[in-house]
Design an enzyme around this catalytic site. Structure first.
Site, short mmCIF file in Angstrom:
data_model
loop_
_atom_site.label_atom_id
_atom_site.label_comp_id
_atom_site.label_asym_id
_atom_site.label_seq_id
_atom_site.Cartn_x
_atom_site.Cartn_y
_atom_site.Cartn_z
N ASP A 195 42.42 44.78 42.78
CA ASP A 195 41.38 45.74 43.16
C ASP A 195 40.89 45.45 44.59
OD1 ASP A 195 40.13 43.32 42.46
OD2 ASP A 195 38.31 44.31 41.71
N HIS A 211 38.68 33.17 45.52
CA HIS A 211 38.91 33.43 44.09
C HIS A 211 40.36 33.84 43.81
CE1 HIS A 211 34.65 33.13 43.41
NE2 HIS A 211 34.38 34.15 44.19
C1 BDR Z 1 36.45 38.35 41.35
O1 BDR Z 1 35.66 39.54 41.45
C2 BDR Z 1 36.09 40.32 42.55
O2 BDR Z 1 34.98 40.74 43.27
C3 BDR Z 1 36.95 39.44 43.40
O3 BDR Z 1 37.94 40.20 44.06
C4 BDR Z 1 37.53 38.49 42.40
O4 BDR Z 1 38.70 39.05 41.80
C5 BDR Z 1 35.55 37.15 41.51
O5 BDR Z 1 34.60 37.12 40.50
CA CA Z 2 39.86 40.95 42.82
#
Ligand code: BDR
Ligand code: CA
Length: 318
Positions: free
Chosen positions: A9, A242
């Site tokens: 995403d 992340h």
């Molecule tokens: C996750 O949430 C999204 O905002 C980031 O892309 C990552 O996949 C972190 O909590």
């Molecule tokens: Ca993500």
């Protein structure tokens, strides 16, 4: 080379993850599927198509779900990723077109055509995976592995990032996440417990931003927005990586330590999106929601420096 489908995403940290996968000699991207999350599905798809262009990715992009399974749209985290989900730089043209096959069908067809060979790296809400499973439950045993950036299991003193107990990707579609947990595929959660330890500090960010490579410069530019958000909530040492940590797990699982056991997701109420591991040896409880649920791996520790070095050296080609 490990054959992968990336479900994502984008999203600033998704962009980092996709570049790591593209430049890794150990991974072959067969396709990228998009999902709602950091922005609406039109933006996450346009952003992915832009990344395909900037990163010179051959694999197709397939648009996926625009809403969670319960069809209730949630607000988008514009304060983390920008109104367009990609730091509002004005660089994403938005006129490129995704492949006509929908994400869930691409996932089903590709796994059926490559039994036991495909690793799915899931970097957003798990809606596409749950929908693919609903079409073809046998995917669970035909897929080599699912690596999920998601969850917060209470390890290493980290909590949720959208509530005290929930991580964003799981909270954004908890029904889908629980359906993914119930299926018998080999799966690993790379959650906040380890990704919050993986911090891109200003020196590393400067080396990436000021490299001679256009893709890395783009990552460097959009990361400034992300860095400002984390600075605004008290993270002054840099920003956590992340999604790229989940790609790093697919490349080098030996850099992580896992616990195993069945995982369930709380689907409503004040703990919505909480991920709960009944760690092995699993205890039996009177109210039992974990028995007969296939075990997952949950990352509880990470060699953060080696993961960050793997990321930096791979994207810079160093
Ligand atoms: C996750 O949430 C999204 O905002 C980031 O892309 C990552 O996949 C972190 O909590
Ligand atoms: Ca993500």
């Amino acid at each position: 080379m490990k054959k992968v489908i990336i479900d994502c995403d984008p999203g600033i940290d998704d962009a980092m993850a996709i570049l790591l996968a593209q430049r890794s000699k150990d991974l072959e991207i067969l396709g990228i599927t998009t999902v709602h999350g950091n922005a609406d599905i039109d933006h996450t798809t346009a952003n992915t198509l832009h990344l395909k262009h900037v990163f010179a990715i051959d694999a197709p992009v397939h648009q996926g779900a625009g809403l969670p399974l319960n069809a209730v749209e949630l607000p988008y985290p514009t304060f983390v990723h920008g109104d367009d989900g990609m730091a509002d730089t004005g660089e994403v043209p938005g006129d490129a077109i995704a492949d006509s096959t929908e994400a869930e069908h691409f996932i089903v067809d590709t796994i059926r055509a490559n039994p036991h060979e495909i690793t799915i790296i899931a970097l957003g809400r798990l809606t596409n995976l749950a929908r693919a499973l609903a079409i073809a439950p046998e995917l669970a045993t035909l897929t080599k592995e699912v690596v999920i950036m998601g969850g917060a299991f209470g390890e290493n003193q980290f909590r949720g990032n959208v509530s005290p107990c929930a991580e964003a990707n799981i909270y954004g579609d908890p029904d889908a996440a629980d359906a993914v947990c119930l299926a018998a595929w080999q799966k690993t959660f790379v959650g906040l417990d380890v990704t919050m330890l993986c911090v891109v500090d200003p020196q590393r960010q400067a080396r990436i931003r000021h490299s001679g490579d256009a893709a890395c410069q783009f990552i460097g530019r959009i990361s400034e927005f992300y860095n400002s958000f984390y600075a605004s909530i008290g993270y002054t040492a840099g920003f956590p990586m992340h999604d790229a940590s989940a790609v790093a797990y697919a490349i080098a699982p030996e850099l992580f330590r896992v616990r195993t056991g069945p995982v369930r997701v709380v689907t409503n109420g004040i703990a919505k999106g909480e991920t709960i591991l009944n760690r092995e040896p699993a205890r039996e409880y009177q109210e039992d929601h974990w028995s007969d649920i296939p075990a997952a791996n949950v990352c509880v520790d990470i060699d953060a420096i080696r993961v960050l070095d793997l990321y930096e050296h791979t994207i810079l080609g160093a």
